[in-house]
Write a protein that holds these residues in place. Structure first.
Motif, short mmCIF file in Angstrom:
data_model
loop_
_atom_site.label_atom_id
_atom_site.label_comp_id
_atom_site.label_asym_id
_atom_site.label_seq_id
_atom_site.Cartn_x
_atom_site.Cartn_y
_atom_site.Cartn_z
N PHE A 299 53.24 73.31 74.07
CA PHE A 299 53.12 73.93 75.39
C PHE A 299 52.78 72.87 76.45
CE2 PHE A 299 50.33 76.12 78.53
CZ PHE A 299 51.34 76.83 79.17
N ALA B 130 55.79 70.79 77.03
CA ALA B 130 56.82 71.57 77.73
C ALA B 130 56.49 71.66 79.23
CB ALA B 130 56.92 72.97 77.13
N HIS C 136 57.27 68.33 80.74
CA HIS C 136 58.72 68.21 80.86
C HIS C 136 59.23 69.00 82.07
CE1 HIS C 136 62.98 68.29 79.88
NE2 HIS C 136 62.94 69.60 80.02
N SER C 137 58.74 70.24 82.21
CA SER C 137 59.23 71.08 83.31
C SER C 137 58.91 70.45 84.67
CB SER C 137 58.60 72.47 83.24
OG SER C 137 59.03 73.13 82.08
N TRP D 205 62.38 78.16 88.32
CA TRP D 205 61.46 78.14 87.17
C TRP D 205 60.60 79.40 87.16
CZ3 TRP D 205 56.65 74.46 86.57
CH2 TRP D 205 56.14 74.57 85.27
N ALA E 212 62.78 82.39 86.14
CA ALA E 212 63.10 82.32 84.70
C ALA E 212 61.87 82.69 83.88
CB ALA E 212 63.59 80.92 84.35
N VAL F 231 61.33 85.82 81.15
CA VAL F 231 60.84 85.68 79.77
C VAL F 231 59.59 86.55 79.57
CG1 VAL F 231 59.86 84.05 78.09
CG2 VAL F 231 61.80 83.36 79.50
N LEU G 50 59.49 89.52 76.82
CA LEU G 50 58.60 89.46 75.66
C LEU G 50 57.49 90.53 75.71
CD1 LEU G 50 58.28 85.63 74.96
CD2 LEU G 50 59.51 87.35 73.67
N ALA H 235 63.30 73.22 80.63
CA ALA H 235 62.33 73.19 81.73
C ALA H 235 62.09 74.59 82.29
CB ALA H 235 62.81 72.25 82.83
N MET H 236 63.16 75.38 82.39
CA MET H 236 63.06 76.71 83.00
C MET H 236 62.39 77.73 82.08
SD MET H 236 64.48 76.92 86.05
CE MET H 236 65.31 75.78 87.14
N PHE H 237 62.72 77.68 80.78
CA PHE H 237 62.33 78.79 79.91
C PHE H 237 61.27 78.46 78.86
CE2 PHE H 237 66.63 79.84 81.39
CZ PHE H 237 66.44 81.13 81.84
N ALA H 238 61.22 77.22 78.38
CA ALA H 238 60.36 76.92 77.22
C ALA H 238 58.87 77.15 77.45
CB ALA H 238 60.63 75.50 76.74
N PRO H 239 58.29 76.69 78.57
CA PRO H 239 56.83 76.85 78.68
C PRO H 239 56.36 78.30 78.56
CG PRO H 239 57.61 75.32 80.34
CD PRO H 239 58.82 75.93 79.71
N MET H 240 57.03 79.21 79.26
CA MET H 240 56.60 80.62 79.22
C MET H 240 56.82 81.21 77.83
SD MET H 240 55.13 83.10 80.66
CE MET H 240 55.07 82.99 82.44
N GLN H 241 57.92 80.81 77.18
CA GLN H 241 58.17 81.37 75.85
C GLN H 241 57.14 80.86 74.83
OE1 GLN H 241 62.13 81.91 74.67
NE2 GLN H 241 61.59 82.45 72.56
N ILE H 242 56.80 79.58 74.90
CA ILE H 242 55.78 79.04 73.98
C ILE H 242 54.43 79.69 74.26
CG2 ILE H 242 54.56 76.96 73.23
CD1 ILE H 242 57.07 75.35 74.03
N LEU H 243 54.11 79.82 75.55
CA LEU H 243 52.81 80.43 75.93
C LEU H 243 52.69 81.84 75.37
CD1 LEU H 243 50.18 80.29 77.64
CD2 LEU H 243 51.49 81.25 79.54
N LEU H 244 53.73 82.64 75.58
CA LEU H 244 53.64 84.05 75.16
C LEU H 244 53.84 84.21 73.65
CD1 LEU H 244 55.53 85.84 78.04
CD2 LEU H 244 53.16 86.20 77.40
N GLN H 245 54.92 83.63 73.15
CA GLN H 245 55.28 83.84 71.75
C GLN H 245 54.29 83.19 70.79
OE1 GLN H 245 59.48 83.11 70.45
NE2 GLN H 245 58.54 81.58 69.17
N ASP H 246 53.90 81.95 71.10
CA ASP H 246 53.15 81.18 70.10
C ASP H 246 51.66 81.04 70.40
OD1 ASP H 246 55.51 80.68 68.60
OD2 ASP H 246 56.10 79.21 70.11
N LEU H 247 51.26 81.24 71.63
CA LEU H 247 49.82 81.11 71.92
C LEU H 247 49.21 82.49 72.16
CD1 LEU H 247 49.85 77.88 74.13
CD2 LEU H 247 49.04 78.12 71.78
#
Lengths: 154, 133
Positions: free
Chosen positions: A94, A97, A100-101, A134, A137, A141, A145, B34-46
């Motif tokens: 995290f 990421a 990176h963003s 960002w 997007a 998500v 979720l 950059a657009m999607f990974a941070p929010m997905q990791i935050l919600l899904q994995d943390l």
């Protein structure tokens, strides 16, 4: 600048062999060059983010693959993600990421030259647009979720 | 004329025609991550593992969500392009760390891994189960 000139400049800037411009090719460059200052160190950290994103992607594919193997296999995998080593990985992934963003979206404003209604779009505007994208997007998500996949049994 | 001058300056053989292809995929991968990974990791994995009821923490919800064609396309793009992004960056990261030899072999391993991973991602996403009954 004519279109032909613009095209050839594009080729020259993008398509030159990395053998010609990469830092590591500088004669006498020591492998620890990136420790010389914080900007270089941040650059190396930013590049390292891709490793965490790739490993996280492979882990996500493994999780998706388990959807075919049934509820028990999937739930066992999800339960393992709560263990300390995985928790540390997820916190690292995290953090990288986010790095990176932020660095990628800031760089987005420095790359292209865009024109709108005959006027050049400023670097600040492009960067602001990238960060707005960002936010949108991330919201998509978040909604998917939090509220996606609900049925009568949930 | 300008193109001819450029070729004369740089030499035609110096124009790497493959590099723009990988660079384009690299940029796309960097952008989508950059657009999607941070929010997905935050919600899904943390947060998900901390007890927040996200879809991926529940088999039934995850299965229903993954049955959506748009979600499948998103998952394929996110995973495969992230791997290509890694391949392109890691290739040069190794050079940055001082490994200046075996460039062709390093590039083959990096891009080969990304291609294999992308094919596997396509296989997994295409074979995802439909909605649970």
């Amino acid at each position: 600048m004519s279109q032909i000139q613009a095209n050839s400049a594009w080729v020259r800037n993008i398509a030159v062999s990395p053998n010609r411009y990469h830092r590591a090719d500088e004669p006498g460059l020591v492998p620890t060059w990136w420790r010389a200052n914080r900007r270089f160190a941040l650059y190396m950290l930013r590049e390292l983010a891709s490793v965490f994103l790739a490993v996280w992607s492979l882990r996500l594919l493994r999780q998706l693959n388990l959807l075919r193997q049934g509820e028990e296999a999937y739930d066992t995998f999800v339960a393992k993600q709560r263990r300390l080593p995985w928790l540390l990985f997820h916190i690292s992934a995290f953090s990288f990421a986010l790095l990176h963003s932020v660095t990628f979206l800031i760089a987005a404003g420095k790359g292209p030259t865009l024109h709108f209604m005959g006027r050049k779009v400023s670097e600040r505007t492009i960067t602001a647009g990238a960060f707005a994208g960002w936010a949108i997007a991330s919201l998509a998500v978040l909604l998917a979720l939090l509220f996606g996949g609900r049925g009568e049994d949930t | 004329m300008q193109i001819q001058r450029d070729m004369a300056t740089h030499g035609e053989k110096d124009v790497d025609r493959i590099e723009p292809f990988w660079w384009g995929l690299f940029a796309a991968g960097g952008g989508i991550a950059a657009m999607f990974a941070p929010m997905q990791i935050l919600l899904q994995d943390l947060l998900g593992n901390a007890g927040v009821p996200v879809a991926t923490s529940s088999y039934r919800r995850a299965r229903r969500l993954a049955a959506n064609p748009l979600v499948r396309m998103y998952l394929f793009a996110l995973t495969s392009l992230s791997l290509v992004h890694w391949a392109h960056r890691f290739r040069y990261y190794v050079m940055d760390l001082g490994v200046t030899g075996a460039r062709r072999q390093i590039a083959l391993v990096c891009y080969g891994t990304a291609i294999a991973g992308s094919l596997d991602a396509a296989r997994i996403v295409l074979r995802l189960p439909g909605r649970a009954r």
